[in-house]
Each structure stands twice: as structure tokens, then as C-alpha cells.
Design a protein around this motif. Structure first.
Motif, PDB file in Angstrom:
ATOM      1  N   ARG A 186       0.798  -1.215   0.000  1.00 20.73           N
ATOM      2  CA  ARG A 186       0.000   0.000   0.000  1.00 20.73           C
ATOM      3  C   ARG A 186       0.835   1.272   0.000  1.00 20.73           C
ATOM      4  O   ARG A 186       2.023   1.260   0.276  1.00 20.73           O
TER       5      ARG A 186
ATOM      6  N   PHE B 114       0.301   5.530   1.425  1.00 17.61           N
ATOM      7  CA  PHE B 114      -0.384   6.185   2.529  1.00 17.61           C
ATOM      8  C   PHE B 114      -0.891   7.560   2.131  1.00 17.61           C
ATOM      9  O   PHE B 114      -0.335   8.207   1.246  1.00 17.61           O
TER      10      PHE B 114
ATOM     11  N   ILE C  88       2.258  10.780   2.982  1.00 18.05           N
ATOM     12  CA  ILE C  88       3.402   9.993   2.536  1.00 18.05           C
ATOM     13  C   ILE C  88       4.190   9.397   3.698  1.00 18.05           C
ATOM     14  O   ILE C  88       4.539  10.088   4.642  1.00 18.05           O
ATOM     15  N   ALA C  89       4.456   8.113   3.617  1.00 21.09           N
ATOM     16  CA  ALA C  89       5.203   7.462   4.688  1.00 21.09           C
ATOM     17  C   ALA C  89       6.442   6.799   4.104  1.00 21.09           C
ATOM     18  O   ALA C  89       6.623   5.582   4.204  1.00 21.09           O
ATOM     19  N   LEU C  90       7.291   7.616   3.490  1.00 20.54           N
ATOM     20  CA  LEU C  90       8.551   7.067   2.988  1.00 20.54           C
ATOM     21  C   LEU C  90       9.576   7.091   4.109  1.00 20.54           C
ATOM     22  O   LEU C  90       9.385   7.751   5.131  1.00 20.54           O
ATOM     23  N   PHE C  91      10.672   6.382   3.906  1.00 20.20           N
ATOM     24  CA  PHE C  91      11.743   6.382   4.891  1.00 20.20           C
ATOM     25  C   PHE C  91      12.697   7.522   4.527  1.00 20.20           C
ATOM     26  O   PHE C  91      13.517   7.399   3.623  1.00 20.20           O
TER      27      PHE C  91
ATOM     28  N   MET D 278      16.588   7.484   3.913  1.00 20.15           N
ATOM     29  CA  MET D 278      17.163   6.546   2.950  1.00 20.15           C
ATOM     30  C   MET D 278      17.021   7.096   1.537  1.00 20.15           C
ATOM     31  O   MET D 278      16.182   7.950   1.270  1.00 20.15           O
TER      32      MET D 278
ATOM     33  N   ASP E 298      16.985   2.709  -1.959  1.00 23.47           N
ATOM     34  CA  ASP E 298      16.838   1.898  -0.752  1.00 23.47           C
ATOM     35  C   ASP E 298      15.375   1.783  -0.327  1.00 23.47           C
ATOM     36  O   ASP E 298      14.934   0.728   0.131  1.00 23.47           O
TER      37      ASP E 298
ATOM     38  N   MET F 241      13.893  -0.723  -2.640  1.00 21.33           N
ATOM     39  CA  MET F 241      14.435  -2.054  -2.316  1.00 21.33           C
ATOM     40  C   MET F 241      13.766  -2.615  -1.054  1.00 21.33           C
ATOM     41  O   MET F 241      13.556  -3.822  -0.944  1.00 21.33           O
ATOM     42  N   THR F 242      13.460  -1.729  -0.109  1.00 18.90           N
ATOM     43  CA  THR F 242      12.793  -2.195   1.106  1.00 18.90           C
ATOM     44  C   THR F 242      11.472  -2.873   0.772  1.00 18.90           C
ATOM     45  O   THR F 242      11.086  -3.847   1.413  1.00 18.90           O
ATOM     46  N   GLY F 243      10.804  -2.359  -0.261  1.00 18.55           N
ATOM     47  CA  GLY F 243       9.551  -2.974  -0.686  1.00 18.55           C
ATOM     48  C   GLY F 243       9.710  -4.415  -1.124  1.00 18.55           C
ATOM     49  O   GLY F 243       8.753  -5.190  -1.126  1.00 18.55           O
TER      50      GLY F 243
ATOM     51  N   MET G 168      11.495  -6.728   0.363  1.00 19.40           N
ATOM     52  CA  MET G 168      12.085  -7.566   1.421  1.00 19.40           C
ATOM     53  C   MET G 168      11.546  -8.987   1.448  1.00 19.40           C
ATOM     54  O   MET G 168      12.265  -9.898   1.814  1.00 19.40           O
ATOM     55  N   HIS G 169      10.286  -9.169   1.025  1.00 26.77           N
ATOM     56  CA  HIS G 169       9.748 -10.532   1.097  1.00 26.77           C
ATOM     57  C   HIS G 169      10.314 -11.439   0.019  1.00 26.77           C
ATOM     58  O   HIS G 169      10.097 -12.643   0.046  1.00 26.77           O
TER      59      HIS G 169
ATOM     60  N   GLU H  69      15.050  -1.914 -10.715  1.00 25.76           N
ATOM     61  CA  GLU H  69      15.381  -1.032 -11.837  1.00 25.76           C
ATOM     62  C   GLU H  69      14.258  -1.016 -12.875  1.00 25.76           C
ATOM     63  O   GLU H  69      13.988   0.002 -13.501  1.00 25.76           O
TER      64      GLU H  69
ATOM     65  N   ARG I  13       7.690   1.820  -4.281  1.00 30.36           N
ATOM     66  CA  ARG I  13       7.987   0.927  -3.163  1.00 30.36           C
ATOM     67  C   ARG I  13       6.905  -0.140  -3.015  1.00 30.36           C
ATOM     68  O   ARG I  13       7.201  -1.310  -2.781  1.00 30.36           O
TER      69      ARG I  13
END
Ligand SMILES: Nc1ncnc2c1ncn2[C@@H]1O[C@H](COP(=O)(O)OP(=O)(O)OP(=O)(O)O)[C@@H](O)[C@H]1O
Ligand SMILES: [Mg+2]
Lengths: 274, 358
Positions: free
Chosen positions: A101, A103, A106-109, A112, A116, A119-121, A123-124, A152, A183
Motif C-alpha cells: 500500500r 499512505f 506519505i510514509a517514505l523512509f 534513505m 533503498d 528495495m525495502t519494498g 524484502m519478502h 530497476e 515501493r
């Protein structure tokens, strides 16, 4: 209209195939103390469709998305996902089941880079254990490269190559929204939840975002749940629309159907409240 | 040779994501490694080893560890001193219980023990954040030090209440105990530091590191997009404590030789390492080096300047030293709140564009 749709799905006017029911919300009621944010709402989401949720401010749209992501646990009702009743689970477990999802705020990190964040998106899709990662050995380094390649592709798709290495905190609002979409897409979700992806954007940015949402749905067949205030956008993008007001469902159907619905007109014209 | 990325094309994502994407940096890095491993051992003597080099190496490991917890995962801890003590007492118990065990394994095992203790004291982080967590780790600090000073089992019932490191050898060279030479002390600490930095770098550039940073930047959003907060926080506590434990074990076995928990690993050590991390730069591997260098090398240099060069009395110099270092920390935090690492990055960015800033 809904009765004529078989359980196996249907073909839309523009030739996209909509499948059977992916997720069903059954009699959801969500309260915060005395406030009833969602009142006994039921609706379903079909594979491959773009399902909009609309309604005035405070109607309970974001709360509904939070129920789907497992962040809010409704006091009553159940969520049926892929044919099974979903037990109460933590948000990260829901994410692991293929629900990604964006938000409303915006709830980005922020600390980073764009890369990054995206890429965090993924992780699974990365399974190397801690030792392999610590030694950057075997699976760890291989996975990093494979997943970078996937990321990419998304970066190209959303046309954000030029900001790849930029720290997110430096980006303007419109681009942040796009990175957040990236993400979410990176997770290759079964269901994509978008909470007002176009809020606060200028016309050009809105058009881009619309195009991306349609392209994602077209190319990957991603089931999308979309909250949006701009009625024009909703009518253009969505296959079916749920209309909420004061926590209640007051309409459900194709864009044309809900446009003709009396309750909906009243809610939007502000007869019952402003 | 100009400091440039241009002409230094990346043909693959592997090359693009490496630690030092710019050739010049990579070259500098190899040069530093060569000097550290081949050059310094030739010239190092007892004075330099004991006053600057060995403590710098050891505290950098601790700063790397604390930086993972605070800088990468955003969990504030004031228990560093106590976790170093766990490493020290862990290595002491292992050395005395298994005299045959190689000191390298003793130190690694002490790190593992500290990781376990760190995870235990990291459990509150699942419910509390920020200053409240800092207070909880403070409780860990006082509890553990109390344990090590009051429970005689930990210091093998020695009448002085101190622990002291017996002589242990690596490849026939004593690295602990009174017979250890400056070179062997230096080499073992250097090897541990290089390995620790490499480990920290690998962990922070991969998926686990990104999950730590996600928790740091926005924990709720991180959980909703799929980060398991329990896993992320506890692994950060584990890795952080592992490195801090190794640092404590080295400090005791190689550097101090004998120690008493309250004196060697008090709350002042927690703050020292915390300052290193903040001054060096949160969330930066280089920052751990820079911060440790600043706080270890700085005071010694000042003392050399004041006492040896200017001929001031030692006690006056000691007071002034504290004041000057304190003032420098303040100035630094005002000028560049993101630490030496950020300052360095800015300089490099300017350099990359120099002499045409547009
Ligand atoms: N965590 C919470 N605690 C208490 N009340 C909440 C919480 N989250 C939502 N609410 C309440 O639930 C109601 C629905 O809020 P929600 O954010 O779902 O509305 P929305 O339809 O998304 O509105 P908007 O268009 O402004 O985003 C509001 O009255 C809100 O105050
Ligand atoms: Mg909302």
C-alpha cells in the motif's frame, strides 16, 4: 448489473479480464471508543479490477484500508482473502500475504535513498539469513543483485531514473508520491492499496499518476483498491466504486451506477452535511 | 588524477552497489589497509600503541556496534558500558574455564554471549521508545555492573574483586598478559576491527540493514509494508551487542589486562561511545571511525601539545583538555549536527564538482 457478473468474473468494456472474488469484507464494524468509523460494511474486490472507495472527509475510507492492511482490527465482521477467513494478524504478516500500500500522508523512509526505499519494498523476496548477509556470501549478494534488477524495471516504468540515488527527504511532494508507489509495486503485490495517490498534485502530475495506475493494472493485472476525491479520476479509472459516508456504505457499483444513486448525490452535494 | 565518477562507468548493478563506487576512494581504501597492516606494525611502539592506537581500534568496534543500534535502527541505548563489561567478564570466564581455548574464539564467544544479553535487554524496545528506552537500558547498565561487582562467581572469587587476563598466544605470539608486545596487541585489535567493519558494512547495505533503517525512519509504516518490528529490533540489538561485546573483551584482555566492572565499564563509557557515534555521524560506518578518532586521539594530541610542547603542568592540562574537548563537541554539533561523516560527504560532493560548481 452485479447479478449478471458470474463468480468467475467478466470482461470489461475495454477488454480487460476481471476475475473472481479476491477479497471480501463481511459486515465490518470498526469503533474508536465512541466513534464508529465503519458501520457494518460489506463489499468485495475482484481479481484484476480497480476498485475505488470514495466519500466525503471522515467517511472512514482510510480506516477501511487500514482494516484491509491489518493495522486496525474491526470489532465485528470478517475479511475473506483468497477464499479463507483471515485470522487476526499483524500488519507485516498481511503484507507478506501480498498486500502492499501507499499512505494518505506519505510514509517514505526519509533517511534513505530512493533506491533503498524501493528495495525495502522487496524484502519478502529476499530470504538470505543473517550470517549470509553478514558475510555477503552466497544467497545474500546474489539476491541483492537479482532484486536490484527488478527494482530497476520499476524505476524505469515510473520514470524516476534520475532520482535513484537521491535521499528521499530532498524530493518534491509529487515525486515522493511516485516513489511511494514504486515501493509498493516493488513488492509485486496481489492487491495494491492506494490512499489518495493524487492528492495535492498538479494537473500534469495527476495525469502521470493516472497513467501509471492504469498501466500497472494493464501490464501486471494488479488488483487495485483506490481512494480518491477527484470524481473525474475515479470515473475514468475504476471498474467499480464503493461510496461511504459517515462510516456507512451508501453506494456500490459501476461508476455510472453510483453517479445516478440518490444517496450518493445527496452526500456529495452536501444536503445532509457540509 | 581528479576525483571523479566520470569515465568510471558501471556496467552492472553489482559494481554500482559496491562500497566505494569511486575509483579514487577504492584506491584510498586499499592504501589505508596496506599502511595499517604493513606499515604501522614496523613503527609502532609501546607508547603509541597504549596511548592512542589500540584504544582507538577497540573503541571503534564499540562505536560501530552502537551505531548499528542508534544510527541504523533508531533505538537509543545507554547500556554500552555494561555490554562491554559482559564481553570482558564473558571472556574472563571462558579464559579461566577453558585455558586451552584459543583467544580468538574466546573473544568471538564473548561477543556471542553479549549478543544474547543484548537481546534480553532489548526486549523492552518492543514496547517503549526514545528516552524511555534509554532509561530502560540505563537500568541494564546499573544492574549488570552491580552483578559483576557483587556476585563473586563472575570474578572467580578473587580477593581484590578484579579480573585479570592470563597470557594467551596467537601463532606463538602472546597477545594478552604482560608479555604481549605492542605489535601483537595492535595486530589482533586491527584484525577484529577490520572484520567488524566489514560485517557491519555488509549487514547495513543489505535487506536487514534496510529494515533497520525503515524502523528508524518510520516504524509504523515499516510494519505495514512488511517489516517485522520484533525481528528488526532484536537483530539490531544482537549485532550491536555482539560488536560491543567484542570491544569489551578486547579492552579487557588485550588493553587493560586487569579490570573491575564499576571502574572500567561505568556509565561514563556508555556516554563516551555515544558521543563517538553522534560526533562521527549516526548511520555511517565511517562515522564510527571518525568519532572514535576524535575522542581518543583528540585528548592525547591536546595533552602532547599542552604538556610536552607548551610545558604546562599535567593536572592543569587535564582539566583544560576536558573543557576543550567538551567545547569542540558543542561547536561541532552546532556546525554539523550530522557529524563528521556528513561533513566529509559535503566536502566530497563539492570536490566531485570542483572546479565547476554547476
Ligand atoms: N486511530 C484513530 N483513533 C480515533 N479515531 C480515528 C482513528 N482513525 C480514524 N478515526 C476516526 O474515524 C473516522 C474516519 O476516518 P478516516 O481517516 O477513515 O476517514 P477518511 O474517509 O479517510 O477521510 P479523509 O478523506 O479525510 O482522509 C474519523 O471520524 C476519524 O476521526
Ligand atoms: Mg483518508
Amino acid at each position: 448489473m452485479l447479478d449478471t457478473q458470474s463468480d468467475e468474473g467478466y470482461i470489461t468494456a475495454d477488454g480487460r479480464k476481471i476475475g473472481g472474488v479476491a477479497m471480501e469484507m463481511r459486515n465490518i464494524t470498526l469503533r474508536f471508543g465512541g466513534v464508529v468509523a465503519i458501520k457494518d460494511i460489506s463489499f468485495d474486490i475482484r481479481w484484476g479490477e480497480i476498485r475505488a472507495i470514495i466519500g466525503p472527509n471522515g467517511a472512514g475510507k482510510s480506516s477501511m484500508l487500514n482494516v484491509i492492511s491489518g493495522f486496525y482490527h474491526p470489532q465485528e465482521g470478517e475479511v475473506i482473502y483468497k477464499g479463507y477467513k483471515r485470522p487476526k494478524m499483524k500488519p507485516y504478516q498481511v503484507a507478506r500475504q501480498g498486500i502492499a500500500r501507499t499512505f494518505q500522508n506519505i510514509a517514505l523512509f526519509e533517511g534513505m535513498s530512493v533506491l533503498d526505499n524501493i528495495m525495502t519494498g522487496r524484502m519478502h523476496h529476499m530470504k538470505a539469513n543473517m550470517l549470509q548477509q553478514a558475510l555477503w556470501w552466497g544467497r545474500a549478494s546474489r539476491e541483492e543483485d537479482e532484486n536490484r534488477e527488478q527494482v530497476e524495471k520499476i524505476i524505469d516504468f515510473l520514470e524516476i531514473q534520475h532520482i535513484r540515488k537521491t535521499p528521499v527527504a530532498r524530493l518534491p511532494y509529487g515525486l515522493k508520491k511516485r516513489v511511494e508507489l514504486a515501493r509498493a509495486l516493488a513488492a509485486e503485490p496481489s492487491i495494491l492499496l492506494l490512499d489518495e495517490p493524487m492528492a495535492g498534485m498538479n494537473v500534469e502530475e495527476k495525469e502521470d499518476m493516472c497513467r501509471f495506475i492504469l498501466d500497472v493494472n494493464d501490464e501486471f493485472g494488479t488488483t487495485t483498491v483506490l481512494i480518491e476525491h477527484d470524481m473525474g479520476v475515479v470515473m475514468d479509472l475504476s471498474d467499480r466504486v464503493v461510496v461511504m459516508d459517515y462510516g456507512k456504505k451508501i453506494g456500490d457499483g459501476t461508476p455510472d451506477e453510483v453517479r445516478g444513486n440518490e444517496d450518493v448525490i445527496r452526500a456529495y452535494l452536501g444536503v445532509s452535511h457540509d | 588524477m581528479l576525483y571523479r565518477e566520470a569515465g568510471d562507468f558501471k556496467t552492472s548493478y553489482v559494481a554500482d552497489s559496491q562500497t566505494f563506487p569511486i575509483k579514487f576512494d577504492r584506491f584510498g581504501y586499499y592504501a589505508i589497509l596496506a599502511i595499517a597492516f604493513l606499515g604501522i606494525p614496523l613503527v609502532i611502539n609501546d607508547y603509541w600503541a597504549n596511548s592512542i592506537v589500540v584504544p582507538f581500534l577497540i573503541y571503534t568496534i564499540a562505536a560501530l556496534g552502537l551505531n548499528i543500534l542508534i544510527g541504523y535502527c533508531g533505538q537509543l541505548s545507554l547500556g554500552t558500558g555494561a555490554f562491554m563489561a559482559v564481553g570482558a567478564y564473558g571472556s574472563y570466564k571462558l579464559m579461566t574455564a577453558f585455558p586451552e581455548l584459543n583467544i580468538i574464539f574466546v573473544i568471538i564467544a564473548a561477543g556471542v554471549i553479549t549478543a544474547g544479553v543484548g537481546v534480553l535487554f532489548g526486549l523492552p524496545s518492543l514496547r517503549i521508545k526514545g528516552f524511555y528506552l534509554a532509561v530502560a537500558t540505563l537500568a541494564a547498565q546499573f544492574f549488570l555492573i552491580w552483578l559483576f561487582t557483587r556476585q563473586a562467581w563472575f570474578y572467580n572469587y578473587s580477593p581484590t574483586g578484579m579480573i585479570s587476563a592470563p597470557t594467551r598466544e596467537v601463532f606463538g605470539f602472546p597477545v594478552t598478559g604482560p608479555r604481549a608486545s605492542a605489535v601483537s596487541m595492535y595486530m589482533i585489535c586491527l584484525c577484529f576491527l577490520v572484520a567488524s567493519a566489514w560485517l557491519a558494512r555488509n549487514l547495513t547495505r543489505g535487506t536487514l540493514g534496510r529494515q533497520w533503517m525503515a524502523i528508524r525512519d518510520m516504524d509504523i509504516a515499516a510494519e505495514i509494508i512488511g517489516v517485522n518490528p520484533l525481528m528488526a529490533k532484536l537483530t539490531a540489538f544482537a549485532v550491536s551487542s555482539f560488536l560491543i561485546g567484542i570491544s569489551g573483551a578486547l579492552l579487557f584482555t588485550v588493553y587493560l589486562g586487569a579490570a573491575e566492572a564499576g571502574e572500567a565499564f561505568g556509565i561514563d563509557k556508555s556516554f563516551l561511545v555515544l558521543f563517538m557515534v553522534i560526533i562521527g555521524g549516526l548511520g555511517s560506518i565511517f562515522g564510527a571511525f571518525a568519532g572514535a578518532a576524535f575522542l581518543i586521539v583528540g585528548p592525547v594530541m591536546l595533552k602532547l601539545l599542552l604538556v610536552n610542547t607548551l610545558g604546562w603542568p599535567t593536572d592543569l592540562a587535564a582539566h583544560l583538555e576536558i573543557m576543550i574537548i567538551g567545547a569542540l563537541i558543542l561547536v561541532f554539533l552546532i556546525v554539523e549536527p550530522h557529524g563528521i561523516a556528513a561533513l566529509w560527504r559535503t566536502i566530497k560532493e563539492k570536490l566531485r564538482l570542483w572546479p565547476f560548481p554547476y
